[in-house]
Write an enzyme that holds these catalytic residues in place. Structure first.
Site, mmCIF file in Angstrom:
data_model
loop_
_atom_site.group_PDB
_atom_site.id
_atom_site.type_symbol
_atom_site.label_atom_id
_atom_site.label_comp_id
_atom_site.label_asym_id
_atom_site.label_seq_id
_atom_site.Cartn_x
_atom_site.Cartn_y
_atom_site.Cartn_z
ATOM 1 N N THR A 110 0.812 -1.210 0.000
ATOM 2 C CA THR A 110 0.000 0.000 0.000
ATOM 3 C C THR A 110 0.849 1.266 0.000
ATOM 4 O O THR A 110 0.324 2.373 -0.112
ATOM 5 C CB THR A 110 -0.952 0.030 1.212
ATOM 6 O OG1 THR A 110 -0.187 -0.066 2.421
ATOM 7 C CG2 THR A 110 -1.940 -1.127 1.138
ATOM 8 N N GLY A 132 5.413 2.722 -0.280
ATOM 9 C CA GLY A 132 6.831 2.401 -0.342
ATOM 10 C C GLY A 132 7.246 1.508 -1.489
ATOM 11 O O GLY A 132 6.714 1.595 -2.603
ATOM 12 N N TYR A 172 16.492 -7.736 12.734
ATOM 13 C CA TYR A 172 16.078 -7.444 11.357
ATOM 14 C C TYR A 172 17.030 -8.104 10.356
ATOM 15 O O TYR A 172 16.592 -8.779 9.420
ATOM 16 C CB TYR A 172 16.039 -5.933 11.127
ATOM 17 C CG TYR A 172 15.806 -5.531 9.695
ATOM 18 C CD1 TYR A 172 14.535 -5.607 9.132
ATOM 19 C CD2 TYR A 172 16.853 -5.058 8.900
ATOM 20 C CE1 TYR A 172 14.323 -5.235 7.812
ATOM 21 C CE2 TYR A 172 16.639 -4.675 7.582
ATOM 22 C CZ TYR A 172 15.376 -4.771 7.041
ATOM 23 O OH TYR A 172 15.163 -4.404 5.732
#
Length: 264
Positions: A16, A18, A154
């Protein structure tokens, strides 16, 4: 080279905004019928409208679901049982000292960044294999190769995607289905711009200046010397989804501006 994806159905998660939205738009521009996935209706509707306006096509659609969960992935699959191109873009990130990353944070980032792609690939790859054509992409990061000290969890989650992608490529060897990871570097997404703006206030510089400061302090090996745009990342994804990329599989395709200190 003209990339033509007419007649292909593409699904992009986390799309939605980026990089995900740029990929979905790029695929639509190449002729694919694109479905975006997001967690709220307003965001999905806005993305679908953007893709239709940017591509001049009216066949983009959206699914509202939390693809980081098992039930969310099942909802996506129920709404769209088969696809030709699957781009697992959904992901989260955020700086956190290693000693403050508790079990819940590790589990969350693994579910969002890794298992969402595993669940969808496990389903859609079967149909691709049976039809003899398909493209699967996992959006990884240069952080998979340069694990950042400020967000170890991450980096580890993105490294795990490398393993999943390479392994699945072997499973699908010779089938006509390719599986690759895409490794962006720092990219000027809405989220990144918000982070840079916040850091800029702390440093007393502009947001544009902060990007340079960030790269100098955290990614000094960059050869691009700037943040990439989402569209620059999407260009590589669109190529990897094309028929022209039929001999590219099991690869880690880098669009990280030369940050990784390796020529292999």
């Amino acid at each position: 080279m003209k990339i033509e994806l007419s007649g292909k159905q593409a699904l992009v998660t986390g799309s939605t905004a980026g990089i995900g939205l740029a990929i979905a738009t790029g695929l639509a521009n190449a002729g694919a019928q694109v479905t975006v996935v997001g967690r709220d209706q307003a965001g999905v509707d806005k993305a679908v409208t953007h893709i239709k306006q940017a591509s001049g096509r009216d066949d983009a659609s959206g699914i509202v679901a939390d693809a980081s969960t098992d039930y969310g992935c099942k909802a996506v699959i129920e709404a769209l049982p088969e696809v030709d191109v699957l781009v697992n873009n959904l992901g989260i990130y955020g700086g956190r000292p290693f000693f403050e990353i508790d079990d819940a944070a590790w589990e969350e980032i693994f579910q969002v960044n890794v298992m969402s792609g595993v669940r969808l690939a496990r389903h859609y790859a079967k149909g691709m294999q049976a039809r003899g054509w398909g493209r699967i992409q996992f959006i990884s990061s240069e952080s998979a190769l340069n694990i950042p000290a400020e967000m170890v969890h991450y980096g580890v989650s993105k490294a795990a995607l490398q393993g999943v992608s390479r392994g699945l490529a072997k499973v699908l060897a010779g089938s006509g289905v390719t599986v690759n990871t895409i490794l962006p570097g720092p990219t000027r997404t809405e989220g990144a711009q918000a982070v840079m703006a916040e850091l800029a206030k702390e440093r007393g510089v502009t947001a544009e200046q902060m990007e340079g400061v960030f790269l100098e302090e955290n990614r000094p090996s960059t050869l691009l010397k700037r943040f990439a745009t989402p569209e620059e990342v999407a260009n590589l994804c669109v190529y990897a989804a094309s028929t022209q990329a039929s001999a590219t599989t099991g690869a880690a395709l880098r669009v990280e501006g030369g940050i990784v200190e390796s020529i292999s």
